[in-house]
Design a protein around this motif. Structure first.
Motif, short mmCIF file in Angstrom:
data_model
loop_
_atom_site.label_atom_id
_atom_site.label_comp_id
_atom_site.label_asym_id
_atom_site.label_seq_id
_atom_site.Cartn_x
_atom_site.Cartn_y
_atom_site.Cartn_z
N LEU A 10 -3.79 4.36 -6.20
CA LEU A 10 -2.44 4.76 -6.68
C LEU A 10 -2.33 5.14 -8.02
CD1 LEU A 10 0.59 4.24 -6.16
CD2 LEU A 10 0.34 1.97 -6.67
N LYS A 11 -3.23 4.60 -8.92
CA LYS A 11 -3.28 5.00 -10.44
C LYS A 11 -3.53 6.43 -10.45
CE LYS A 11 -5.14 3.94 -15.02
NZ LYS A 11 -6.21 3.34 -15.80
N LYS A 12 -4.43 6.94 -9.92
CA LYS A 12 -4.94 8.39 -9.71
C LYS A 12 -3.76 9.26 -9.15
CE LYS A 12 -9.78 7.65 -9.91
NZ LYS A 12 -11.41 7.88 -9.13
N ALA A 13 -3.33 8.80 -8.05
CA ALA A 13 -2.23 9.40 -7.36
C ALA A 13 -0.91 9.62 -8.18
CB ALA A 13 -1.69 8.76 -6.22
N ARG A 14 -0.69 8.33 -9.01
CA ARG A 14 0.48 8.96 -9.86
C ARG A 14 0.10 9.66 -11.12
NH1 ARG A 14 2.11 2.48 -10.33
NH2 ARG A 14 3.64 2.30 -8.63
N GLN A 15 -1.10 9.79 -11.74
CA GLN A 15 -1.52 10.59 -12.54
C GLN A 15 -1.37 12.18 -12.16
OE1 GLN A 15 -5.47 9.21 -13.41
NE2 GLN A 15 -4.82 7.82 -15.12
N ARG A 16 -1.87 12.36 -10.93
CA ARG A 16 -1.83 13.86 -10.32
C ARG A 16 -0.39 13.98 -10.03
NH1 ARG A 16 -6.11 11.63 -7.01
NH2 ARG A 16 -4.69 11.09 -5.52
N ALA A 17 0.59 13.20 -9.56
CA ALA A 17 1.95 13.63 -9.63
C ALA A 17 2.47 13.95 -10.80
CB ALA A 17 2.78 12.46 -9.02
N ALA A 18 2.26 13.14 -12.00
CA ALA A 18 2.65 13.51 -13.43
C ALA A 18 2.08 14.70 -13.87
CB ALA A 18 2.23 12.44 -14.16
N GLU A 19 0.86 15.07 -13.48
CA GLU A 19 0.10 16.35 -13.94
C GLU A 19 0.98 17.56 -13.28
OE1 GLU A 19 -3.76 15.97 -13.14
OE2 GLU A 19 -4.26 14.58 -14.91
N ALA A 20 1.27 17.35 -11.82
CA ALA A 20 1.77 18.28 -11.26
C ALA A 20 3.46 18.68 -11.64
CB ALA A 20 2.10 17.86 -9.68
N LYS A 21 4.05 17.44 -12.13
CA LYS A 21 5.29 17.70 -12.58
C LYS A 21 5.22 18.59 -13.99
CE LYS A 21 9.53 14.77 -12.72
NZ LYS A 21 9.85 13.54 -12.62
N ARG A 22 4.57 18.08 -14.60
CA ARG A 22 4.35 18.75 -15.88
C ARG A 22 3.94 20.37 -15.92
NH1 ARG A 22 1.79 13.93 -17.87
NH2 ARG A 22 -0.42 14.92 -17.39
N SER A 23 3.28 20.66 -14.76
CA SER A 23 2.82 22.05 -14.33
C SER A 23 4.12 22.70 -13.91
CB SER A 23 1.68 22.08 -13.16
OG SER A 23 0.22 21.37 -13.77
N THR A 27 0.86 -1.06 -0.09
CA THR A 27 0.00 0.04 0.02
C THR A 27 0.92 1.10 -0.07
OG1 THR A 27 -1.54 1.19 1.23
CG2 THR A 27 -0.32 0.01 2.44
N ARG A 28 0.35 2.22 -0.77
CA ARG A 28 0.95 3.43 -0.72
C ARG A 28 0.22 4.61 0.09
NH1 ARG A 28 3.28 0.30 -3.35
NH2 ARG A 28 4.93 0.69 -5.21
N ASP A 29 -0.91 4.19 0.55
CA ASP A 29 -1.78 5.04 1.46
C ASP A 29 -0.85 5.77 2.40
OD1 ASP A 29 -4.72 5.66 2.19
OD2 ASP A 29 -3.39 5.35 4.19
N PRO A 30 -0.74 7.06 2.80
CA PRO A 30 -0.06 7.73 3.72
C PRO A 30 -0.25 7.01 5.10
CG PRO A 30 -1.23 9.41 2.09
CD PRO A 30 -1.69 7.93 1.88
N GLU A 31 -1.33 6.59 5.30
CA GLU A 31 -1.68 5.99 6.78
C GLU A 31 -1.63 4.37 6.69
OE1 GLU A 31 -1.79 7.84 9.56
OE2 GLU A 31 -1.43 9.58 8.01
N LEU A 32 -1.31 3.81 5.50
CA LEU A 32 -1.19 2.56 5.61
C LEU A 32 -2.45 1.63 5.52
CD1 LEU A 32 2.05 1.85 7.45
CD2 LEU A 32 1.81 2.37 5.29
N TRP A 33 -3.40 2.23 4.98
CA TRP A 33 -5.05 1.71 4.86
C TRP A 33 -4.74 0.78 3.40
CZ3 TRP A 33 -8.09 1.00 8.87
CH2 TRP A 33 -7.84 2.00 9.73
N PRO A 34 -5.69 -0.21 3.31
CA PRO A 34 -5.60 -0.85 2.13
C PRO A 34 -6.27 0.09 0.90
CG PRO A 34 -6.64 -2.09 3.81
CD PRO A 34 -6.48 -0.85 4.27
N MET A 35 -5.51 -0.15 -0.29
CA MET A 35 -5.77 0.74 -1.50
C MET A 35 -6.90 0.28 -2.30
SD MET A 35 -1.83 1.79 -2.59
CE MET A 35 -1.67 -0.06 -3.54
N THR A 36 -7.33 0.76 -3.23
CA THR A 36 -7.96 0.14 -4.48
C THR A 36 -7.55 -1.13 -4.81
OG1 THR A 36 -7.08 1.69 -6.16
CG2 THR A 36 -9.09 2.26 -5.09
N ALA A 37 -8.03 -2.02 -5.35
CA ALA A 37 -7.45 -3.13 -5.86
C ALA A 37 -7.75 -3.64 -7.28
CB ALA A 37 -7.97 -4.23 -4.81
N LYS A 38 -6.97 -4.44 -7.72
CA LYS A 38 -7.19 -4.88 -9.05
C LYS A 38 -8.27 -6.26 -8.95
CE LYS A 38 -2.47 -4.29 -10.17
NZ LYS A 38 -2.47 -3.04 -11.08
#
Length: 274
Positions: free
Chosen positions: A234-247, A129-140
């Motif tokens: 996690l997928k959305k978090a990575r997308q937001r991080a990529a958008e922030a980097k582009r900005s 998990t990459r949740d900041p508080e270590l809760w379970p994330m969305t799953a496949k």
């Protein structure tokens, strides 16, 4: 009659080595072991905290619930000679993620569940998990698909404490003092609403959410805390991080463009007055 997938003598040796190591560095607390069927195929769906928790999950299942743990293991791990030999001798299932062989691995897992009556452990999140508080994330949706295809029960398992032994991303374990590792297994997830339905994306998504909701509720019980209303994606978090980097890069690129140094007017002279 169910097939014996494991070499008994390798099983005996490995189990004792793992038990000795874990009793040295952990203080396990197990609840809900009665919810794991004594025999027959069963999917054990667990949250993923640390690279050490395959050992603690296996310990919980083998000693606490008296079932031999079968994992799907990354192909990269299976390339290590000693690990490969031990894994094959103990009935583990290799999987190449992101390839056509992943489908083959699911077929092998289905065989282990339906023909061999194995207890197969899955991490529905697919990674720690990459949740900041270590809760379970969305799953496949692979676990939900396998459960609905085979009809075997899905027992949710939550655990807490491995992050104190070896946090994700760290290479240095904290072995002493012994770490408290807590486990809780719940009754099989109620998937009756999804049985005998076409395996559409919506059905699989809703079944997956039901599985993760049970795991999250069990972990909330261990922690005595309220989980987030929405699981970390996690997928959305990575997308937001990529958008922030582009900005962040955009202003720097704008400053470096020639037009920002001055433009020419109609008479061919530079508008800066030069």
């Amino acid at each position: 009659m169910a097939k014996q997938r494991e070499s008994r003598w390798v099983q005996w040796i490995v189990s004792r080595i793992v038990r000795f190591i874990l009793w040295m560095v952990t203080k396990p607390e197990w609840k809900g072991t009665e919810n794991v069927p004594a025999r027959g195929g069963v999917i054990i769906a667990a949250n993923h905290l640390s690279v050490t928790d395959p050992l603690t999950v296996a310990h919980f299942l083998y000693i606490g619930a008296r079932r031999w743990p079968t994992f799907t293991m990354k192909d990269a791990v299976m390339r290590i000679p000693v690990v490969r030999s031990v894994a094959r001798s103990t009935g583990q299932i290799p999987i190449k993620r992101g390839s056509a062989d992943a489908v083959k691995a699911l077929g092998e897992a289905e065989k282990a569940l339906t023909q061999d009556g194995s207890s197969v452990i899955f991490y529905p999140e697919g990674t720690c998990t990459r949740d900041p508080e270590l809760w379970p994330m969305t799953a496949k949706n692979g676990v939900a698909r396998l459960a609905l295809t085979t009809g075997v029960p899905v027992v949710p398992v939550a655990h807490w404490g491995e992050q104190n032994l070896l946090p994700y991303g760290s290479k240095k374990p904290s072995l002493f003092p012994r770490k408290r590792i807590q486990f809780s297994a719940g009754p099989p997830v109620d998937l009756s609403a999804f049985r005998d339905q076409p395996l559409t994306a919506t059905v699989l998504e809703d079944a997956t959410k039901a599985i993760m909701a049970d795991i999250t509720a069990l972990q909330a019980g261990i922690r005595g805390e309220q989980p987030p209303a929405e699981p970390f994606d996690l997928k959305k978090a990575r997308q937001r991080a990529a958008e922030a980097k582009r900005s962040e890069r955009a202003p720097e690129e704008q400053e470096g463009r020639p037009e920002n140094a001055g433009t020419e007017g109609e008479n061919g002279k530079n508008n800066t007055g030069a």
